[in-house]
Design an enzyme around this catalytic site. Structure first.
Site, PDB file in Angstrom:
ATOM      1  N   LYS A 272     -67.181 -30.014   6.781  1.00 38.18           N
ATOM      2  CA  LYS A 272     -68.066 -30.104   5.628  1.00 38.18           C
ATOM      3  C   LYS A 272     -69.147 -29.034   5.648  1.00 38.18           C
ATOM      4  O   LYS A 272     -69.662 -28.647   4.596  1.00 38.18           O
ATOM      5  CB  LYS A 272     -68.722 -31.495   5.617  1.00 38.18           C
ATOM      6  CG  LYS A 272     -69.464 -31.826   4.343  1.00 38.18           C
ATOM      7  CD  LYS A 272     -68.505 -32.153   3.226  1.00 38.18           C
ATOM      8  CE  LYS A 272     -69.229 -32.713   2.013  1.00 38.18           C
ATOM      9  NZ  LYS A 272     -68.305 -33.074   0.922  1.00 38.18           N
ATOM     10  N   TYR A 273     -69.476 -28.532   6.830  1.00 38.61           N
ATOM     11  CA  TYR A 273     -70.511 -27.517   6.922  1.00 38.61           C
ATOM     12  C   TYR A 273     -70.032 -26.147   6.423  1.00 38.61           C
ATOM     13  O   TYR A 273     -70.845 -25.273   6.154  1.00 38.61           O
ATOM     14  CB  TYR A 273     -70.997 -27.365   8.363  1.00 38.61           C
ATOM     15  CG  TYR A 273     -71.586 -28.605   8.983  1.00 38.61           C
ATOM     16  CD1 TYR A 273     -71.903 -29.724   8.223  1.00 38.61           C
ATOM     17  CD2 TYR A 273     -71.817 -28.668  10.349  1.00 38.61           C
ATOM     18  CE1 TYR A 273     -72.436 -30.859   8.806  1.00 38.61           C
ATOM     19  CE2 TYR A 273     -72.355 -29.806  10.938  1.00 38.61           C
ATOM     20  CZ  TYR A 273     -72.658 -30.898  10.161  1.00 38.61           C
ATOM     21  OH  TYR A 273     -73.181 -32.022  10.743  1.00 38.61           O
ATOM     22  N   GLY A 274     -68.713 -25.969   6.379  1.00 38.64           N
ATOM     23  CA  GLY A 274     -68.171 -24.733   5.829  1.00 38.64           C
ATOM     24  C   GLY A 274     -68.210 -23.534   6.755  1.00 38.64           C
ATOM     25  O   GLY A 274     -68.091 -22.389   6.291  1.00 38.64           O
TER      26      GLY A 274
ATOM     27  N   ALA B  44     -68.780 -29.077  11.673  1.00 40.46           N
ATOM     28  CA  ALA B  44     -67.987 -29.993  10.851  1.00 40.46           C
ATOM     29  C   ALA B  44     -67.320 -29.181   9.744  1.00 40.46           C
ATOM     30  O   ALA B  44     -67.862 -28.175   9.290  1.00 40.46           O
ATOM     31  CB  ALA B  44     -68.861 -31.092  10.232  1.00 40.46           C
TER      32      ALA B  44
END
Length: 234
Positions: free
Chosen positions: A55-57, A53
């Site tokens: 968001k996980y970076g 994701a």
């Protein structure tokens, strides 16, 4: 199940006819990325499904790992996730394109298959009223200590593939006496017992007695779910 061309990779067919590899490698925003592990899993172990994701970076790191593995993008199934800040007309497409660029792929995404995560039956019923396309996948935490069987059965009845994440209960299952005992019995690892419990992989089968034993383990996790239909806010 069938097998992908040239590899013994079990797959599950989605409602749109595409086939998703049954076993995937996940990443997370809680330290869930290891470059060497990703490369090894793809290059040496035949893993063809990677979940991540924005968001996980680690989307850009995955791009490097995929390149290093020398496996064609066309032979990989890559899942990434849209966070609420990417919701809304225009924003969603832009977010998907940005993820494609970060991952170094032409599509994920734009969008061959779509899914949801942590949706309960009530959320899926609401989604049916609001949307034209039923999700191809619902991704929910699933392991011997969290078994939302009613949700699993509902997804199957609706043609939605139920995809379990955290099969090792974030590692805590690996030290459970029941699971360790079975690993010793089958001469495998506790991780293989957990994964074998949920899907048909590996070269051994759990007996009906052992499946019943694992199914009887007490649910000790609070299921992560949406508190309201977020898509209605955008």
């Amino acid at each position: 199940m069938d097998y992908s061309e040239g590899l013994s990779v079990p797959t599950v067919e989605l409602a749109n006819g595409l086939k998703i590899p049954i076993l995937g490698l996940g990443t997370s925003h809680r330290g869930g990325y290891s470059h060497s592990s990703i490369v090894y899993a793809v290059k040496e172990c035949g893993i063809r499904h990677i979940d991540t994701a924005k968001k996980y970076g680690c989307e850009s790191y995955l791009k490097k790992a995929i390149e290093e593995s020398a496996v064609n993008h066309e032979n990989l199934w890559i899942t990434t996730k849209l966070w609420p800040e990417g919701y809304g007309y225009g924003a969603t497409k832009a977010a998907c394109l940005e993820s494609c660029k970060s991952l170094g792929v032409d599509y994920i995404g734009i969008c061959r298959s779509i899914g949801v995560s942590n949706f309960l039956i009530s959320h899926l019923e609401q989604l049916k009223e609001d949307c034209d396309i039923i999700p191809h996948v619902n991704q929910v935490e699933y392991h011997p200590f969290q078994k939302p069987q009613e949700l699993v059965d509902y997804c199957r009845s609706q043609g939605i593939v139920f995809e379990g994440y955290c099969p090792l209960d974030r590692g805590s299952a690996l030290s459970h006496p029941n699971i360790i005992e079975k690993a010793e019995k089958y001469h495998c690892t506790p991780a293989q017992i957990c994964i074998r419990w949920s899907i048909q992989v590996f070269d051994f089968s759990l007996s009906e007695e052992d499946m019943t034993s694992l199914n009887s383990l007490e649910d000790n996790k609070k299921q992560v779910t949406l508190k309201f239909p977020l898509w209605k806010e955008y």
